[in-house]
Motif scaffolding. Sequence first.
Motif, mmCIF file in Angstrom:
data_model
loop_
_atom_site.group_PDB
_atom_site.id
_atom_site.type_symbol
_atom_site.label_atom_id
_atom_site.label_comp_id
_atom_site.label_asym_id
_atom_site.label_seq_id
_atom_site.Cartn_x
_atom_site.Cartn_y
_atom_site.Cartn_z
ATOM 1 N N ILE A 70 59.065 14.752 79.143
ATOM 2 C CA ILE A 70 60.128 13.828 78.725
ATOM 3 C C ILE A 70 59.735 12.388 79.087
ATOM 4 O O ILE A 70 59.924 11.450 78.303
ATOM 5 C CB ILE A 70 61.470 14.190 79.426
ATOM 6 C CG1 ILE A 70 61.906 15.610 79.051
ATOM 7 C CG2 ILE A 70 62.558 13.163 79.113
ATOM 8 C CD1 ILE A 70 62.323 15.818 77.632
ATOM 9 N N ALA A 71 59.142 12.233 80.275
ATOM 10 C CA ALA A 71 58.776 10.887 80.732
ATOM 11 C C ALA A 71 57.635 10.283 79.917
ATOM 12 O O ALA A 71 57.599 9.075 79.693
ATOM 13 C CB ALA A 71 58.394 10.939 82.219
ATOM 14 N N LEU A 72 56.693 11.121 79.473
ATOM 15 C CA LEU A 72 55.491 10.608 78.808
ATOM 16 C C LEU A 72 55.629 10.493 77.292
ATOM 17 O O LEU A 72 54.746 9.954 76.624
ATOM 18 C CB LEU A 72 54.279 11.492 79.141
ATOM 19 C CG LEU A 72 53.912 11.572 80.623
ATOM 20 C CD1 LEU A 72 52.707 12.480 80.828
ATOM 21 C CD2 LEU A 72 53.635 10.178 81.194
ATOM 22 N N ALA A 73 56.737 10.978 76.749
ATOM 23 C CA ALA A 73 56.943 10.876 75.294
ATOM 24 C C ALA A 73 57.287 9.437 74.930
ATOM 25 O O ALA A 73 57.981 8.743 75.673
ATOM 26 C CB ALA A 73 58.060 11.815 74.862
ATOM 27 N N CYS A 74 56.801 8.986 73.777
ATOM 28 C CA CYS A 74 57.114 7.629 73.329
ATOM 29 C C CYS A 74 58.490 7.621 72.659
ATOM 30 O O CYS A 74 59.031 8.670 72.322
ATOM 31 C CB CYS A 74 56.045 7.116 72.372
ATOM 32 S SG CYS A 74 56.039 7.925 70.769
ATOM 33 N N PRO A 75 59.082 6.454 72.459
ATOM 34 C CA PRO A 75 60.349 6.400 71.717
ATOM 35 C C PRO A 75 60.181 7.082 70.359
ATOM 36 O O PRO A 75 59.146 6.929 69.710
ATOM 37 C CB PRO A 75 60.588 4.896 71.572
ATOM 38 C CG PRO A 75 59.896 4.299 72.759
ATOM 39 C CD PRO A 75 58.663 5.140 72.966
ATOM 40 N N ALA A 76 61.185 7.843 69.972
ATOM 41 C CA ALA A 76 61.175 8.619 68.725
ATOM 42 C C ALA A 76 60.178 9.777 68.768
ATOM 43 O O ALA A 76 59.837 10.354 67.735
ATOM 44 C CB ALA A 76 60.909 7.754 67.503
ATOM 45 N N GLY A 77 59.713 10.146 69.973
ATOM 46 C CA GLY A 77 58.733 11.226 70.114
ATOM 47 C C GLY A 77 59.364 12.610 70.046
ATOM 48 O O GLY A 77 60.593 12.755 70.027
ATOM 49 N N ARG A 78 58.486 13.611 69.981
ATOM 50 C CA ARG A 78 58.926 15.006 69.936
ATOM 51 C C ARG A 78 58.305 15.758 71.101
ATOM 52 O O ARG A 78 57.124 15.597 71.387
ATOM 53 C CB ARG A 78 58.467 15.695 68.641
ATOM 54 C CG ARG A 78 59.103 15.176 67.375
ATOM 55 C CD ARG A 78 58.218 14.143 66.691
ATOM 56 N NE ARG A 78 57.211 14.720 65.814
ATOM 57 C CZ ARG A 78 56.160 14.048 65.336
ATOM 58 N NH1 ARG A 78 55.951 12.791 65.678
ATOM 59 N NH2 ARG A 78 55.311 14.644 64.528
ATOM 60 N N ALA B 270 67.817 13.193 83.325
ATOM 61 C CA ALA B 270 69.051 12.463 83.002
ATOM 62 C C ALA B 270 69.161 12.309 81.482
ATOM 63 O O ALA B 270 68.145 12.148 80.796
ATOM 64 C CB ALA B 270 69.013 11.088 83.663
ATOM 65 N N GLN B 271 70.367 12.339 80.968
ATOM 66 C CA GLN B 271 70.550 12.207 79.519
ATOM 67 C C GLN B 271 69.953 10.904 78.995
ATOM 68 O O GLN B 271 69.422 10.858 77.882
ATOM 69 C CB GLN B 271 72.035 12.293 79.161
ATOM 70 C CG GLN B 271 72.583 13.693 79.341
ATOM 71 C CD GLN B 271 73.849 13.930 78.528
ATOM 72 O OE1 GLN B 271 74.130 13.197 77.577
ATOM 73 N NE2 GLN B 271 74.608 14.946 78.896
ATOM 74 N N VAL B 272 70.044 9.857 79.803
ATOM 75 C CA VAL B 272 69.539 8.559 79.337
ATOM 76 C C VAL B 272 68.055 8.621 78.971
ATOM 77 O O VAL B 272 67.601 7.937 78.056
ATOM 78 C CB VAL B 272 69.799 7.448 80.388
ATOM 79 C CG1 VAL B 272 69.072 7.744 81.706
ATOM 80 C CG2 VAL B 272 69.401 6.076 79.862
ATOM 81 N N ASP B 273 67.307 9.487 79.675
ATOM 82 C CA ASP B 273 65.870 9.589 79.393
ATOM 83 C C ASP B 273 65.603 10.140 77.987
ATOM 84 O O ASP B 273 64.572 9.865 77.381
ATOM 85 C CB ASP B 273 65.185 10.495 80.428
ATOM 86 C CG ASP B 273 65.335 9.946 81.850
ATOM 87 O OD1 ASP B 273 65.439 8.710 81.986
ATOM 88 O OD2 ASP B 273 65.385 10.751 82.790
ATOM 89 N N THR C 187 68.249 10.057 75.435
ATOM 90 C CA THR C 187 69.000 9.214 74.505
ATOM 91 C C THR C 187 68.288 7.895 74.215
ATOM 92 O O THR C 187 68.132 7.504 73.053
ATOM 93 C CB THR C 187 70.392 8.892 75.100
ATOM 94 O OG1 THR C 187 70.995 10.107 75.550
ATOM 95 C CG2 THR C 187 71.275 8.203 74.074
ATOM 96 N N LYS C 188 67.847 7.244 75.299
ATOM 97 C CA LYS C 188 67.231 5.929 75.173
ATOM 98 C C LYS C 188 66.062 5.952 74.186
ATOM 99 O O LYS C 188 65.885 5.030 73.397
ATOM 100 C CB LYS C 188 66.734 5.502 76.565
ATOM 101 C CG LYS C 188 66.289 4.062 76.677
ATOM 102 C CD LYS C 188 65.939 3.715 78.128
ATOM 103 C CE LYS C 188 64.787 4.572 78.633
ATOM 104 N NZ LYS C 188 64.410 4.300 80.039
ATOM 105 N N LYS C 189 65.280 7.016 74.211
ATOM 106 C CA LYS C 189 64.100 7.109 73.332
ATOM 107 C C LYS C 189 64.396 7.925 72.069
ATOM 108 O O LYS C 189 63.528 8.124 71.238
ATOM 109 C CB LYS C 189 62.937 7.746 74.102
ATOM 110 C CG LYS C 189 62.471 6.909 75.298
ATOM 111 C CD LYS C 189 61.108 7.342 75.826
ATOM 112 C CE LYS C 189 61.188 8.510 76.784
ATOM 113 N NZ LYS C 189 59.901 8.761 77.473
ATOM 114 N N GLU C 190 65.622 8.378 71.937
ATOM 115 C CA GLU C 190 66.012 9.287 70.831
ATOM 116 C C GLU C 190 64.956 10.378 70.623
ATOM 117 O O GLU C 190 64.405 10.551 69.533
ATOM 118 C CB GLU C 190 66.267 8.519 69.523
ATOM 119 C CG GLU C 190 67.188 9.292 68.597
ATOM 120 C CD GLU C 190 67.639 8.514 67.369
ATOM 121 O OE1 GLU C 190 66.800 7.973 66.652
ATOM 122 O OE2 GLU C 190 68.859 8.480 67.126
#
Length: 341
Positions: free
Chosen positions: A248-256, A270-273, A275-278
């Motif tokens: 989760i930490a190493l995925a880029c924004p909009a990552g899978r 945390a949900q923010v981790d 949500t913030k990157k969708e």
Amino acid sequence: MKGVFVQKPFDLQIVDREEPEIQNPNEVKLKVLWGSICGSDIGIYTGKNRLATYPRIIGHEFGGIVVAVGSGVRGVRVGDHAAVDPVRSCGRCYACTSGHPNVCSSLEVVGVHRDGGFCEYVVAPEDTIYPVDTEKIPVEFLCLIEPYSIGAEVNSRANVTGGDRLLVMGSGPIGLSVMQIAKARGAVVMMTDLIDARLDRAVDMGADVTVNTGRTDLAEAVWNATDGEGMPVIVDTICTGWSFEQAIALACPAGRVVTLGTGGQTSSIAQVDITKKELTIVGSRLSNRRFPEVIRLMEQGKLNPEKMRTSVYPLTRAKEALTRVMEHPDTECKVAICFSY
Ligand code: MN
């Protein structure tokens, strides 16, 4: 017929069983020629597979030659060589009717919930039988179609396409199969492991970059490789609470992020981790009829089954074969069982 029978954990014997016969018009009977050992077979043997029931004939990676077909079978003929998809689903539940029979609510896997393929004869429904041209795919690699289908499912769940960038955490058989299918789809793949020999094998099979996470900080490697952006696709084949947090930490924004674990260990996220990157987080289980994709890629020479298989044992020495996999994770990848000697 002989079969590899696990009566209860750590009690494995080669037993004599009655040969199965065709009972329904849609069924096909095969003489099994080759099988390969999976971590889940080891889990059944050692009592660590939470999904298994006992006693059990193990084996879900296998293929052979068709020796009889039911009266309603049209697409498979006696003499065909074929691989067998071990997924059995009801066809009526939400998962089945929405195109996900691999997570059927009453799912059964051959070799886990019902008797498997490590025996001389198997009867299976026609729609789970995939004939293969043995001019293009040697018979000995029929059993590897199933493990590659796990990699194909992961790629499909993450929608991997040409130019995509992946981080595959872990270079065991599943990580390697994910990587080879991703490479065949045109992606760039970074792989991790703690054992150099496994990373060397990954490179030999086509991995672009490897990171030994015992020596190198993975986060730093990912930031360096992506200009601080993070990875578009992360596949966690390590499957611990910590590896999921790291994914989760190493995925880029909009990552899978793709999960494969079946363990019960929890993570603290945390949900923010998310949500913030969708982020898109998907589970991947077994394979949703991915055999045709694997067979096509294997026929085209885009996979390396000859490098995946590291040892061969006869059926009578199946116990040694399982022990070999458990004791040599550095040198062994897929250990095969040959039924004809
Ligand atoms: Mn398997």
